[in-house]
Design a protein around this motif. Structure first.
Motif, PDB file in Angstrom:
ATOM      1  N   ALA A  42       0.827  -1.210   0.000  1.00  0.00           N
ATOM      2  CA  ALA A  42       0.000   0.000   0.000  1.00  0.00           C
ATOM      3  C   ALA A  42       0.862   1.261   0.000  1.00  0.00           C
ATOM      4  CB  ALA A  42      -0.947  -0.006   1.198  1.00  0.00           C
ATOM      5  N   VAL A  43       1.875   1.306   0.856  1.00  0.00           N
ATOM      6  CA  VAL A  43       2.722   2.498   0.917  1.00  0.00           C
ATOM      7  C   VAL A  43       3.558   2.630  -0.349  1.00  0.00           C
ATOM      8  CG1 VAL A  43       4.690   1.441   2.114  1.00  0.00           C
ATOM      9  CG2 VAL A  43       4.226   3.865   2.408  1.00  0.00           C
ATOM     10  N   MET A  44       3.988   1.514  -0.919  1.00  0.00           N
ATOM     11  CA  MET A  44       4.756   1.584  -2.166  1.00  0.00           C
ATOM     12  C   MET A  44       3.876   2.072  -3.318  1.00  0.00           C
ATOM     13  SD  MET A  44       7.841   0.806  -1.357  1.00  0.00           S
ATOM     14  CE  MET A  44       8.682   0.488  -2.913  1.00  0.00           C
ATOM     15  N   ARG A  45       2.617   1.663  -3.335  1.00  0.00           N
ATOM     16  CA  ARG A  45       1.692   2.139  -4.362  1.00  0.00           C
ATOM     17  C   ARG A  45       1.427   3.629  -4.197  1.00  0.00           C
ATOM     18  NH1 ARG A  45      -1.874  -1.283  -6.937  1.00  0.00           N
ATOM     19  NH2 ARG A  45      -3.679  -0.041  -6.332  1.00  0.00           N
ATOM     20  N   GLN A  66      -6.412  -3.842   8.485  1.00  0.00           N
ATOM     21  CA  GLN A  66      -5.128  -3.215   8.182  1.00  0.00           C
ATOM     22  C   GLN A  66      -4.017  -4.256   8.180  1.00  0.00           C
ATOM     23  OE1 GLN A  66      -4.427   0.956   9.649  1.00  0.00           O
ATOM     24  NE2 GLN A  66      -5.856   0.335  11.234  1.00  0.00           N
ATOM     25  N   GLY A  67      -3.111  -4.110   7.221  1.00  0.00           N
ATOM     26  CA  GLY A  67      -1.868  -4.876   7.232  1.00  0.00           C
ATOM     27  C   GLY A  67      -1.970  -6.292   6.738  1.00  0.00           C
ATOM     28  N   SER A 118      -6.246   8.110  -4.406  1.00  0.00           N
ATOM     29  CA  SER A 118      -6.601   9.516  -4.207  1.00  0.00           C
ATOM     30  C   SER A 118      -6.599   9.904  -2.737  1.00  0.00           C
ATOM     31  CB  SER A 118      -7.975   9.813  -4.823  1.00  0.00           C
ATOM     32  OG  SER A 118      -8.983   9.049  -4.182  1.00  0.00           O
ATOM     33  N   GLU A 119      -6.907   8.920  -1.837  1.00  0.00           N
ATOM     34  CA  GLU A 119      -6.923   9.225  -0.400  1.00  0.00           C
ATOM     35  C   GLU A 119      -5.554   9.062   0.255  1.00  0.00           C
ATOM     36  OE1 GLU A 119     -10.686   6.551  -0.886  1.00  0.00           O
ATOM     37  OE2 GLU A 119      -8.857   6.895  -2.006  1.00  0.00           O
ATOM     38  N   HIS A 120      -4.570   8.593  -0.529  1.00  0.00           N
ATOM     39  CA  HIS A 120      -3.220   8.335  -0.016  1.00  0.00           C
ATOM     40  C   HIS A 120      -3.246   7.361   1.170  1.00  0.00           C
ATOM     41  CE1 HIS A 120      -1.329  11.183  -2.663  1.00  0.00           C
ATOM     42  NE2 HIS A 120      -2.141  12.137  -2.269  1.00  0.00           N
ATOM     43  N   LEU A 121      -4.048   6.293   1.037  1.00  0.00           N
ATOM     44  CA  LEU A 121      -4.075   5.256   2.066  1.00  0.00           C
ATOM     45  C   LEU A 121      -2.781   4.448   1.979  1.00  0.00           C
ATOM     46  CD1 LEU A 121      -7.753   3.941   1.718  1.00  0.00           C
ATOM     47  CD2 LEU A 121      -6.882   5.789   3.149  1.00  0.00           C
ATOM     48  N   THR A 122      -2.189   4.153   3.128  1.00  0.00           N
ATOM     49  CA  THR A 122      -0.871   3.503   3.123  1.00  0.00           C
ATOM     50  C   THR A 122      -0.816   2.223   3.954  1.00  0.00           C
ATOM     51  OG1 THR A 122      -0.149   4.897   4.982  1.00  0.00           O
ATOM     52  CG2 THR A 122       0.347   5.681   2.752  1.00  0.00           C
ATOM     53  N   ASN A 123      -1.965   1.745   4.429  1.00  0.00           N
ATOM     54  CA  ASN A 123      -1.893   0.542   5.260  1.00  0.00           C
ATOM     55  C   ASN A 123      -3.088  -0.386   5.059  1.00  0.00           C
ATOM     56  OD1 ASN A 123       0.115  -0.453   7.256  1.00  0.00           O
ATOM     57  ND2 ASN A 123      -1.707  -0.753   8.494  1.00  0.00           N
ATOM     58  N   TYR A 124      -3.655  -0.395   3.847  1.00  0.00           N
ATOM     59  CA  TYR A 124      -4.770  -1.312   3.617  1.00  0.00           C
ATOM     60  C   TYR A 124      -4.242  -2.701   3.271  1.00  0.00           C
ATOM     61  CZ  TYR A 124      -3.849   0.202  -1.207  1.00  0.00           C
ATOM     62  OH  TYR A 124      -3.250   0.516  -2.399  1.00  0.00           O
TER      63      TYR A 124
END
Length: 665
Positions: free
Chosen positions: A362-365, A428-429, A458-464
């Protein structure tokens, strides 16, 4: 609106130089006006009679801009950004790119007219690279000396100036007001904007010509440019993203617009129904959070938490050794399976590597989206499918047990696009496992969910969480658009019913295995992720970093410290997941086997450079075509698969020649 007192005392006299605020004093510039009256007029009346226009707008329509510019001999327009931004370099480039794309894609004569006037030097367009005044300003001057300032809420569009929507529009006539606002305009233009060139508006693929962005041209000219992001906007940005995130959560619960009118009719019963749905959804989320542990991997602080408790990322060596031994014991258990068990071990290790790495995807995307990199190297969907009794479910449970100490999963009948998106916003995770999916549900729900590859961007989610689907043999083939976005593991080995009943390896391993191996893996991953992100930020980077490669190297390193490493545990790369030889493995095996045993199934047409293969059934032909690469130009005619002969020779490694004696070459 005229201001008679304004002529007598200007803001230059009252507050000094025209700025939006006085740094360090806490003071702001406030324009003092008198109310004279209100008038009704058409927009042309407001702007006519002048020859020069200077304007700041935050939203616009090209058609209206063209008509407005027709009234003036010379014009300068500054485009600001309405979105909340921190104005770092990547955001500036993204905004400038999007604005130029919007103008470039505008059809019709309006755009051409603007381009011609840019050529003649009559029109100059500027785009913001820093935060501008939020006011919309139109400075009008005539050759006869008349001057007017139009201000208020109206952007440069038909909607704003046609009377269709309520706007606050004011004007002041006279030299003093014009002088004040002209200084404001010139200061903003000089210090906060870049000019849009005609060449930039004509480029067909701006991503390949980033050096033509306005800010890039400014840097070329000035040789250096200082970018100072706005830290104070962080709360507003968070608020905006939270609002979008909540909106996406609520979207499935709300009525859809009428197909003909586009309107939504809301009655009191609608609100009652929505309230009930929101309550039901909240209960589901609470249940899911109880069922699914929350694994939060923070790459920027090198920490990981499970249900809000920090994980110990320095596990004891004895604990790591125990987990490694049990994992190898589990994987070696496939030696007893019937069929291609060695290939199964290779595939399962490849899948385990992605599974363990998935919390970082998620963070890499998000970083890839921010820095205009490809998101495909960071897949968030996995599919394990093949014959029954291949240990697919227990394999996924074991991997999850190694990550979080538990093995939750959802039933396939609960899988829909909306339910999975809701899960991804809740869990998460740790990967979400959808067990035992049949072909019909896979085609109906999973394919569309996977193809929509922009979740969280678009929401800049980083841990889904990633989503893992387990399916049996009835999932016959996977379409190319799914293959590009999914880590696929097709297994072709299994046990008999009685062997399944007698085996206790799975139960004993799952009972004893812990999370020490995975916590050690996380610690080592945290050491390399910052470098991968920095590589992604670099303009010199030719491709997105291969995180799966680094992940596999870490797994191999940990295992080799404690056990003799089996051959299937080896360093990997994206090629092991997405090369055409991997994604087309079933097709290759089928064609090669048929060529050895049934040459009558093939027709070789050298004249038309075609290889035709009779697959025996239309569904089998469909299955093969889905796995064949585009280079083969494969198409179907009933049960026949027709391919480019020369490309097929290279792809399958077969010469495809028939000798007079019936031997295949």
């Amino acid at each position: 609106m005229a201001n008679k007192n304004f002529e007598q005392q200007t803001f230059g006299d009252i507050l000094g130089e025209p700025t939006l605020f006085h740094e360090g004093t806490g003071k702001i510039d406030v324009v003092k006006m008198d109310y004279v009256g209100a008038e009704s007029m058409e927009w042309k009346e407001l702007f006519s009679g002048y020859t020069s226009l200077k304007a700041i707008t935050f939203s616009s329509g090209i058609g209206f801009i063209s008509k407005l510019l027709d009234l003036f001999k010379e014009s300068e327009i500054v485009f600001g950004c309405e979105a909340v931004m921190s104005y770092n370099l990547q955001e500036i480039m993204a905004f400038q790119n999007q604005l130029i794309e919007r103008i470039r894609k505008e059809p019709g004569k309006a755009k051409e007219k603007i381009l011609d006037r840019i050529d003649k030097g009559e029109v100059h367009l500027y785009v913001a690279r820093a935060q501008l005044s939020h006011e919309k300003i139109y400075l009008l001057s005539g050759e006869d000396g008349r001057k007017r300032v139009v201000m208020g809420s109206a952007n440069m569009s038909f909607n704003a100036f046609s009377g269709h929507q309520r706007e606050n529009i004011c004007y002041i006539d006279g030299d003093s007001a014009y002088a004040w606002y002209s200084d404001v305009f010139n200061s903003l233009k000089e210090n906060s904007t870049d000019e849009i060139s005609r060449k930039a508006l004509l480029l067909s693929d701006l991503e390949e010509n980033v050096d033509e962005l306005p800010i890039s041209r400014t840097i070329k000219t000035t040789k250096a440019l200082v970018i100072e992001p706005i830290k104070e906007n962080s709360d507003e940005i968070t608020f905006t993203l939270d609002t979008r995130n909540l909106s996406e959560k609520l979207r499935p619960l709300f009525p859809k617009p009428d197909k003909k009118t586009g309107k939504i009719v809301v009655v009191p019963d609608t609100i009652i129904r929505i309230k009930r749905q929101i309550k039901d959804e909240a209960i589901k989320i609470k249940e899911l959070r109880n069922e699914y542990p929350q694994l939060v991997v923070d790459v920027f602080n090198s920490t990981a938490t499970l249900n809000d408790e920090h994980l110990n990322l320095n596990p004891l060596k004895e604990e790591i050794q125990k987990d490694v031994h049990l994992f190898i014991k589990y994987m070696n258990g496939y030696n007893r399976f019937h069929g291609d068990y060695l290939g199964m071990q290779y595939r399962y290790f490849e899948f385990a590597n992605w599974f363990f790495c998935s919390p970082f995807m998620a963070v890499m995307r998000d970083m890839a989206a921010r820095f205009d990199q490809n998101r495909l190297p960071y897949p968030v969907f996995g599919l394990v499918y093949g014959q029954s009794k291949a240990g697919k479910t227990s394999f996924l449970e074991t991997l999850l047990k190694m990550m979080i100490g538990q093995k939750p999963k959802i039933a396939a009948q609960e899988f829909t696009r909306s339910s999975i998106e809701s899960l991804k916003r809740t869990v998460q995770g740790a990967p979400i496992i959808v067990d035992d999916m049949v072909n019909a549900r896979f085609n109906q729900h999973a394919i569309e969910t996977i193809k929509t590859d922009d979740f969280g961007v678009s929401e800049h989610l980083t841990n889904y969480s990633a989503v893992v689907i387990s399916a049996n043999e009835d999932v016959k083939a996977v379409s190319p658009e799914v293959i590009r976005r999914t880590v696929i593991c097709r297994v072709e080995a299994g046990l008999t019913n009685t062997e399944v009943m007698k085996s206790n390896v799975v139960r004993s391993v799952q009972k004893e295995i812990g999370t020490a191996f995975y916590r050690e893996y996380l610690r080592r991953m945290f050491d390399i992720i910052p470098d991968l992100i920095e590589t992604m930020k670099s303009d010199e980077s030719e491709s997105a970093p291969d995180i799966l490669k680094y992940s596999s190297e870490i797994i191999v390193a940990i295992i080799s410290e404690y056990e003799n490493t089996p051959e299937y545990i080896r360093p990997l790369s994206l090629e092991n997941y997405f090369s055409e030889q991997v994604t087309g493995k079933y097709a290759i095996k089928t064609i090669c086997s048929a060529w050895k045993t049934s040459k009558k199934s093939f027709v070789i047409d050298k004249r038309n450079n075609e290889l035709r293969y009779n697959a025996g059934a239309t569904y089998e032909a469909d299955r093969l075509i889905k796995e064949l690469p585009e280079t083969l130009e494969a198409r179907k005619s009933r049960e026949w698969v027709i391919m480019n002969l020369e490309e097929a020779k290279d792809f399958f490694g077969i010469k495809f020649k028939k000798t007079p004696f019936g031997m295949n070459i």
